[in-house]
Design an enzyme around this catalytic site. Structure first.
Site, mmCIF file in Angstrom:
data_model
loop_
_atom_site.group_PDB
_atom_site.id
_atom_site.type_symbol
_atom_site.label_atom_id
_atom_site.label_comp_id
_atom_site.label_asym_id
_atom_site.label_seq_id
_atom_site.Cartn_x
_atom_site.Cartn_y
_atom_site.Cartn_z
ATOM 1 N N TYR A 56 0.870 -1.552 0.132
ATOM 2 C CA TYR A 56 0.247 0.436 -0.023
ATOM 3 C C TYR A 56 0.771 1.081 -0.058
ATOM 4 O O TYR A 56 1.430 1.973 0.990
ATOM 5 C CB TYR A 56 -1.313 0.117 1.123
ATOM 6 C CG TYR A 56 -2.013 -1.377 0.914
ATOM 7 C CD1 TYR A 56 -1.840 -1.899 0.216
ATOM 8 C CD2 TYR A 56 -2.483 -1.958 2.672
ATOM 9 C CE1 TYR A 56 -2.887 -3.080 0.278
ATOM 10 C CE2 TYR A 56 -2.594 -2.676 2.595
ATOM 11 C CZ TYR A 56 -3.669 -3.708 1.939
ATOM 12 O OH TYR A 56 -4.140 -4.845 1.695
ATOM 13 N N PRO A 203 -14.270 -7.523 2.834
ATOM 14 C CA PRO A 203 -15.139 -7.864 3.207
ATOM 15 C C PRO A 203 -16.411 -7.748 3.208
ATOM 16 O O PRO A 203 -17.902 -8.210 3.619
ATOM 17 C CB PRO A 203 -15.463 -7.667 4.810
ATOM 18 C CG PRO A 203 -14.532 -6.160 4.581
ATOM 19 C CD PRO A 203 -13.649 -6.979 2.954
#
Length: 279
Positions: A56, A203
């Site tokens: 990231y 999710p």
């Protein structure tokens, strides 16, 4: 109501509903200031598990979290991942589990996060070009040296998990998984049987319109949002699931964390279970 706490590795207690930092902008400017505020607000709201990775921003996300939260409050776990690196003239990201690379990335993560030990270090992906024993052996050596405590894996199959458990104690697995994408149900089952934390990335995801409509209907019946329903379903689906929804918006952060208080009835859960058949 699902239990709100889980002990990773049997001893590291965290709130099950965590925060994924991947989406936080790190470039200087107003967006970065918002990122800092969102990270701090997550901790204020009781988050004790924050997920990041070298991937990231090439470590920029780790630096952002350290700027926002260091010195870290007691009980806060920031888990990071290594094993993907820029390569070649174009600096394209690729899997790289060579021991020297893993060791260097861990050392850099320690510096960026401003810690002496990473409590949970996850292998971002298994590099098929490097022997698994070399990859996990390096992490085990770093564990022996006291630079990392627990070791986790990401995007693994049941067979890969079994092989890894013959080399190290696996504390966590981070695979793609959500209400409408249950490809890794067998991996989740293996984690549940072994008491291994399962951190689903992505999710919350929406599939075809019929499934999305059913989720929206359940949400309306409960006075909640579809996102909250999806997260509440995860929390109730298995006691080892630790969702890490990510956002760069304060309102979405608060919406996500409120899912912990949403109770799905058995009929609601049955309707959601039928949306996609487990693998």
């Amino acid at each position: 109501m699902a239990a709100t706490m889980f002990r990773i590795g049997g001893d590291l207690g965290v709130r099950r509903l965590g925060f994924g930092a991947m989406h936080l902008p790190t470039e200087p400017g107003p967006a970065r200031e918002t990122s800092l505020a969102v990270a701090r607000r997550a901790v204020e709201l009781g988050v004790t598990l924050i997920d990041t990775a070298y991937l990231y921003g090439g470590g920029a996300n780790e630096e952002l979290l350290a700027e926002a939260l260091h010195p870290y409050p007691e009980g806060l776990l920031i888990t990071t991942k290594v094993g993907i690196a820029p390569s070649g003239p174009s600096h394209e990201w690729r899997l790289d589990g060579r021991p020297a690379v893993l060791r260097a990335q861990v050392e850099q993560a320690l510096r960026r996060l401003r810690v002496e030990r990473i409590e949970l270090l996850q292998l971002h992906r298994i590099d098929p070009e490097t022997p698994l024993a070399d990859q996990l052996g390096t992490l085990r050596d770093l564990q022996t040296e006291g630079k990392i405590d627990r070791i986790g894996l990401s995007e693994v199959t049941v067979d890969e998990l079994d092989q890894a458990r013959g080399i190290i104690d696996v504390a966590s697995v981070q695979n793609r998984y959500n209400l409408l994408d249950r490809e890794h149900e067998p991996v989740l089952a293996a984690c549940e049987a072994a008491g291994i934390a399962f951190l689903p990335w992505r999710p919350v995801a929406w599939g075809e319109s019929g499934a999305a409509a059913e989720i929206a209907t359940v949400a309306a019946e409960l006075g909640a949002t579809p996102t909250q329903v999806a997260l509440a379903w995860l929390l109730g689906h298995s006691p080892v699931i630790l969702p890490i929804p990510g956002t760069a918006r304060m309102d979405h952060l608060e919406e996500n964390l409120a899912a912990e208080d949403l109770a799905l009835s058995r009929p609601h859960r049955d309707r959601l279970d039928r949306l996609t058949a487990p693998a």
